[in-house]
Design a protein around this motif. Sequence first.
Motif, PDB file in Angstrom:
ATOM      1  N   ASP A 123      18.254 -29.754  52.676  1.00 22.56           N
ATOM      2  CA  ASP A 123      17.312 -28.668  52.957  1.00 22.56           C
ATOM      3  C   ASP A 123      17.485 -27.560  51.914  1.00 22.56           C
ATOM      4  O   ASP A 123      18.543 -26.926  51.843  1.00 22.56           O
ATOM      5  N   ASN A 124      16.445 -27.317  51.127  1.00 22.40           N
ATOM      6  CA  ASN A 124      16.511 -26.301  50.067  1.00 22.40           C
ATOM      7  C   ASN A 124      15.812 -24.995  50.432  1.00 22.40           C
ATOM      8  O   ASN A 124      15.608 -24.145  49.565  1.00 22.40           O
ATOM      9  N   GLU A 142      23.769 -26.201  52.656  1.00 19.87           N
ATOM     10  CA  GLU A 142      22.652 -26.801  53.390  1.00 19.87           C
ATOM     11  C   GLU A 142      21.959 -27.867  52.546  1.00 19.87           C
ATOM     12  O   GLU A 142      21.566 -28.929  53.051  1.00 19.87           O
ATOM     13  N   SER A 143      21.823 -27.590  51.264  1.00 23.04           N
ATOM     14  CA  SER A 143      21.170 -28.533  50.360  1.00 23.04           C
ATOM     15  C   SER A 143      21.960 -29.828  50.233  1.00 23.04           C
ATOM     16  O   SER A 143      21.396 -30.927  50.249  1.00 23.04           O
ATOM     17  N   PHE A 200      27.897 -26.821  45.878  1.00 22.77           N
ATOM     18  CA  PHE A 200      27.145 -28.040  46.215  1.00 22.77           C
ATOM     19  C   PHE A 200      28.056 -29.266  46.146  1.00 22.77           C
ATOM     20  O   PHE A 200      28.075 -30.100  47.058  1.00 22.77           O
ATOM     21  N   GLY A 237      17.388 -27.150  44.551  1.00 17.49           N
ATOM     22  CA  GLY A 237      17.325 -25.754  44.956  1.00 17.49           C
ATOM     23  C   GLY A 237      18.094 -24.843  44.016  1.00 17.49           C
ATOM     24  O   GLY A 237      17.633 -23.744  43.674  1.00 17.49           O
TER      25      GLY A 237
END
Length: 239
Positions: A126-127, A120-121, A167, A3
């Motif tokens: 989830d991207n 979230e990634s 991240f 993402g």
Amino acid sequence: MLGTIVNASAIIIGSSVGAIFKKGIKEKKKAILLQAIGLVAISLGITWIVTNLSKSNEPLLFIASMVIGGLIGETIDIEEKVNRLGKRFNSNKDNKLIEGLTTAVLLFCVGTLSILGPIESALKGDNTLLFTNAMLDGITSMILATTFGIGIMLSGVILFAWQGTIFLLAQFIGPYATPEILNQISIIGGILIFSTGINILEIKKIKTINLIPALFIPVIYNIPFINKFFNEVLGFFVH
């Protein structure tokens, strides 16, 4: 990291397309585009401030953050260092690349999508948020590049480093990315975007880059032992 890669790539591609269109725009039209971007920055800044301030449970935190962050930034004099770096790549003294790049970085990096997206990634794989952000940033970077040039592409590199760091640190940052902290960051971000608009319109020169450390103060404040310390100090003075 998919993402984040897509998000950064969208900015680079958008900047490239915008820079191509820039070559066909006359100086007179570039001037009005510059004014338009300055007004948009001011409008977005006000919107972010008003919207998020109404949701905040700690309306004084952003004030303390601006003061502390400003003192830190001025002590280090981040803006002077950035300007020196910018002059190495930009010989045209009339070019407002630094203001444009500052506006781009704030728009791309401070938003909720840009902070929650990599979390979230990393935690859920989830991207969705980052892909959504990529579309918005791609269009915005194209518009900015039509005025400020190909240098806006550098904001994609900065965003990659920003989101990549989030991240990698998601396990630590996740618990502190509360709605309140995101509100505070958005309020401060709104103030900084507002100030870049003032700079672009040449209303008054504000050292916006030196104020950027203010964005990190709410996160630091929310760390339990630091929060406890500040509350104890505040309680001491109140009583």
